[in-house]
Design an enzyme around this catalytic site. Structure first.
Site, mmCIF file in Angstrom:
data_model
loop_
_atom_site.group_PDB
_atom_site.id
_atom_site.type_symbol
_atom_site.label_atom_id
_atom_site.label_comp_id
_atom_site.label_asym_id
_atom_site.label_seq_id
_atom_site.Cartn_x
_atom_site.Cartn_y
_atom_site.Cartn_z
ATOM 1 N N HIS A 151 1.006 -1.249 -0.087
ATOM 2 C CA HIS A 151 0.134 -0.016 0.261
ATOM 3 C C HIS A 151 0.967 1.346 0.147
ATOM 4 C CE1 HIS A 151 -3.952 2.269 0.479
ATOM 5 N NE2 HIS A 151 -3.235 2.660 1.532
ATOM 6 N N HIS A 199 -5.797 -0.662 6.487
ATOM 7 C CA HIS A 199 -5.877 -0.190 7.680
ATOM 8 C C HIS A 199 -7.249 -0.738 8.353
ATOM 9 C CE1 HIS A 199 -3.119 2.874 6.406
ATOM 10 N NE2 HIS A 199 -4.102 3.418 5.493
ATOM 11 N N ASP A 250 2.278 3.255 2.736
ATOM 12 C CA ASP A 250 1.124 4.229 2.607
ATOM 13 C C ASP A 250 1.714 5.572 2.404
ATOM 14 O OD1 ASP A 250 -1.282 5.308 2.937
ATOM 15 O OD2 ASP A 250 -1.570 4.816 5.075
HETATM 16 ZN ZN LIG Z 1 -3.893 4.721 2.043
#
Ligand SMILES: [Zn+2]
Length: 458
Positions: free
Chosen positions: A56, A274, A325
């Site tokens: 991610h 998440h 991320d």
């Molecule tokens: Zn994200």
């Protein structure tokens, strides 16, 4: 054809010593010899490990790293700093980007990922349109910028074009700040086809489908996207913030993961990014469905998201991978270290992620690779004949490794080492990191600095 010799290597069936890896013309492993000496032409290295998966990333956010750490003055109009105030800054940064600055920033991020052992990235890509919110003449111009960065750096790319249509649960209209992200389903299908063409020249590229979040799509759109995805990777932000959970409860009477499991066919191709705030029942249901959880410990700490019950999840058989991320700090091993340390602080205990008598480093390394590559739609053949020659090596003389052997190398790499003990990285058989430094770093750094000067001047 080239051959490399390693003092030790983590092969698919475990640790082996004195390993010779032969690489074919297409960059795949064509032979592995064990317990052999080096031949005269072989390059010689220390410990070989298979590459890691970064499931991610929002590459452009690398440009914001370190720029959002000043506390705002809180008052009624502007509450204290949170994920949501960070998102406001991120939207302002997004307003300034174009395909050229996107390509330059993403190349920097991908070079840094490779230097820390990531050999594949999942780019969760939602910045599609120009500054006015209109589609570029080439609808996939931004995806092409991502592909260009993947080519410059050499990293394997799983592109996850994001569908975004709403600003909140229940189909709320998108805000002006979200104008560069939004599409209708028909527009998204066109964008997806154009994006597939844009990444076609990238070796080993994969494309998936990414409804941004339950906040950003309505139910009908979500079902259209699930049908469109078929068996491809399907990634969604799911329960990053407590406020998101409460808004989902107010809208539907169910928590986000609970709603997703009850209303869609969650399966092994789903990646729940998440899944921070989940109940015990949701945790069990994710495992039963076989979905993979995408954990981004550095970003989740930086944004004040909360802690995912990782040790319970993993000891119950859950699948997970790690992601960088926001790219506020790019380091594969630091992600794993933070993942374990979060659980130690929570449980006031040590070695929380390993089963009895197992190495924590080896557990984190192998399980995050399995989940990460599966989530990115790439086979995780590791170091084996027929697989792409994607791996990295540890510096044999680094003091942090001097008392180690086998799984203890992974413990040292994650807990005391990090990127400074990684000396070589190979992608498709080509060594692109030498002495810990990417071969294109100087050029990529110059492009990154120029892009940042242009953006900050605005
Ligand atoms: Zn994200």
């Amino acid at each position: 054809m080239a051959s490399l010799w390693f003092s030790d290597a983590l092969l698919t069936d475990g640790w082996q010593q004195r390993v010779r890896i032969t690489i074919g013309e297409q960059g795949q492993i064509i032979a592995i010899d064990r317990d052999v000496g080096p031949q005269i032409c072989d390059s010689r290295f220390g410990v070989a490990l298979p590459g890691m998966a970064n499931l991610h990333s929002h590459a452009f956010q690398r440009g914001m790293a370190g720029l959002t750490e000043t506390r705002r003055t809180a008052n009624e109009a502007t509450p204290a700093d949170s994920f949501w105030s960070w998102r406001d800054i991120m939207y302002r940064f997004v307003d300034r980007l174009n395909p050229d600055t996107m390509a330059a920033i993403a190349a920097m991020a991908y070079v840094e990922m490779l230097e820390t052992g990531f050999t594949r990235v999942g780019e969760f890509h939602y910045l599609h349109h120009d500054q006015s919110g209109a589609a570029y003449a080439d609808r996939a111009a931004m995806a092409a910028a991502i592909a260009q960065a993947a080519t410059t750096s050499g990293i394997a790319l799983t592109l996850l074009p994001v569908f975004y249509a709403c600003s909140d649960f229940g189909g709320a209209e998108p805000t002006t700040a979200q104008r560069r992200f939004t599409n209708t389903i028909d527009e998204y299908v066109d964008l997806h086809h154009a994006s597939r063409a844009a990444i076609a020249h990238c070796p080993d590229a994969v494309i998936g489908v990414a409804p941004h979040s339950l906040r950003a799509v309505n139910t009908e759109q979500l079902h259209d996207l699930i049908r469109f995805a078929g068996q491809s990777p399907l990634h969604i932000h799911i329960a990053e913030q407590q406020r998101e959970v409460e808004a989902c409860l107010a809208w539907s009477g169910a928590r986000p993961v609970e709603w997703l499991l009850a209303n869609t066919p969650v399966a092994e191709n789903y990646c729940l990014v998440h899944a921070t705030h989940i109940s015990a029942k949701e945790l069990t249901s994710i495992i039963t469905a076989g979905a993979i959880v995408g954990l981004c410990p550095i970003t989740e700490a930086n944004l004040g998201d909360g802690l995912f019950p990782a040790s319970t999840f993993i000891s119950s058989g859950g699948r997970f991978g790690i992601g960088s991320d926001s790219n506020v700090r790019i380091d594969a091993m630091e992600e794993l270290r933070w993942l374990e340390y979060g659980q130690r602080l929570w449980h006031q205990s040590r070695n929380t992620m390993a089963s009895d008598a197992a190495s924590t480093g080896a557990t984190l390394f192998s399980k995050s690779r399995q989940g990460g590559f599966a989530a990115l739609g790439a086979s995780d053949a590791g170091l084996s004949v027929g697989s792409p020659a994607d791996f990295f090596s540890l510096c044999p003389n680094h003091p942090n490794l001097s008392a180690c052997t086998e799984d203890a190398w992974l413990d040292a790499l994650i807990f005391s080492g990090g990127r400074e003990v990684i000396d070589g990285v190979w992608r498709r058989g080509r060594q692109i990191v030498c002495g810990g430094r990417h071969v294109a770093r100087d050029k990529v750094e110059a492009g990154y600095r120029a892009a940042m000067l242009e953006l900050m001047a605005g």
